[in-house]
Design an enzyme around this catalytic site. Structure first.
Site, PDB file in Angstrom:
ATOM      1  N   LYS A 103      75.596 -42.612 -42.463  1.00 16.25           N
ATOM      2  CA  LYS A 103      75.586 -41.716 -41.615  1.00 16.25           C
ATOM      3  C   LYS A 103      76.239 -41.505 -40.455  1.00 16.25           C
ATOM      4  CE  LYS A 103      71.466 -39.581 -43.164  1.00 16.25           C
ATOM      5  NZ  LYS A 103      70.232 -39.859 -43.640  1.00 16.25           N
TER       6      LYS A 103
HETATM    7  N1  GLU Z   1      64.739 -39.708 -47.341  1.00 16.11           N
HETATM    8  C1  GLU Z   1      65.523 -40.838 -48.520  1.00 16.11           C
HETATM    9  C2  GLU Z   1      66.859 -40.971 -47.528  1.00 16.11           C
HETATM   10  O1  GLU Z   1      66.939 -40.175 -47.430  1.00 16.11           O
HETATM   11  C3  GLU Z   1      65.300 -40.538 -49.936  1.00 16.11           C
HETATM   12  C4  GLU Z   1      64.174 -40.901 -50.514  1.00 16.11           C
HETATM   13  C5  GLU Z   1      63.917 -40.482 -52.226  1.00 16.11           C
HETATM   14  O2  GLU Z   1      65.240 -40.252 -52.467  1.00 16.11           O
HETATM   15  O3  GLU Z   1      62.654 -40.985 -52.910  1.00 16.11           O
HETATM   16  O4  GLU Z   1      67.710 -42.188 -47.777  1.00 16.11           O
END
Ligand code: GLU
Length: 282
Positions: free
Chosen positions: A256
């Site tokens: 990011k």
């Molecule tokens: N929120 C997590 C991320 O953006 C992904 C979590 C998941 O898919 O279990 O990396």
């Protein structure tokens, strides 16, 4: 004749608003959407904003716009409401507290007051970079005072040493990780009063009746840990489908923090979603 009862397909998009989404997120989410559509299922949007310091409301607004621009649609989540609302993890702390209580009652988690530095000092071999830390035996207590609230201390799940956790990934086939070797006792609750990623995601996927988890390959090891949580809680385990990570020209995973591959900046440079989908072989 045997009647086969099948659960309706429920998938999810679970972005973390700590920055702008990049092409890798979009690719994984597109696969999630295709799999849900192919099975006439539902897609849930869940905002994983537990990291209060790094998550920003503006990133949530931006990701809604970026996902819609890329061609993603979801049927539940955020203001769309639905039976499992709310869909922002910050609004679901009571759900996670109940799961902590269940794990505590089961006796499968323990308070772990040791800092990273204590752990590093207790490990005989030096620990490099991002490698998993396996908690040494002297830092795994046999008993601890019974409490009703987690308090200001980390809590860890005690893994079954030497047991191999095997699952069939929908994309990668059979995968195995051994507890105590590939990963050790992992944090389920943080001393700042928030659940860990693993606890929150398992609690939510169960509460939201997710039948298949589609996510990036970087979370394969997390899947093994999460399976142990499902098992301890007596919950049925969803299917898993891990997608390859998108890399830049130098072979590095997109992050990011490198804005150039964000959906936003690609859009600003006039690249269409169709072109991007071709670039990542969708
Ligand atoms: N929120 C997590 C991320 O953006 C992904 C979590 C998941 O898919 O279990 O990396």
């Amino acid at each position: 004749m045997t009647l086969v009862m099948t659960q309706p397909y429920r998938g999810r998009l679970a972005p973390t608003p700590t920055g702008h989404l990049h092409l890798g997120h979009a690719r994984t989410f597109w696969v999630a959407q295709q799999r849900a559509q192919a099975q006439g299922g539902v897609l849930v949007l869940r905002i994983e904003d537990l990291d209060r310091d790094r998550c920003k409301p503006q990133y949530t607004l931006d990701l809604l716009e970026d996902l819609a621009w890329f061609g993603l649609r979801w049927q539940e989540g955020l203001d769309l409401g639905g039976p499992y609302a709310p869909y922002r993890q910050q609004d679901r702390l009571d759900v996670y507290q109940r799961v902590w209580q269940q794990l505590n009652r089961l006796g499968v988690i323990y308070p772990s007051p040791h800092s990273r530095r204590d752990v590093a000092r207790a490990l005989s071999a030096p620990h490099e970079g991002d490698r998993e830390v396996i908690l040494p035996p002297q830092l795994r207590p046999d008993r601890w005072p019974q409490v009703e609230q987690p308090g200001a201390v980390n809590w860890r799940f005690r893994v079954p040493d030497g047991e191999t956790i095997t699952f069939v990934d929908g994309n990668l086939g059979l995968r195995s990780f051994t507890a105590g070797q590939d990963f050790g006792d992992f944090i389920v609750w943080r001393r700042d009063g928030f659940p860990s990623y693993d606890l929150a995601v398992v609690a939510d996927d169960q509460a939201m009746a997710i039948s298949e988890v589609v996510r990036g390959e970087d979370l394969l090891l997390a899947t093994a840990k999460q399976i142990l949580l499902y098992r301890a809680l007596g919950w049925s385990i969803p299917g898993f489908y891990h997608c390859p990570l998108v890399r830049d020209q130098a072979g590095r995973r997109l992050a990011k923090r490198d804005g150039v591959n964000s959906l936003r900046s690609l859009r600003q440079r006039g690249i269409t979603p169709e072109t991007l989908r071709q670039i990542v072989n969708l």
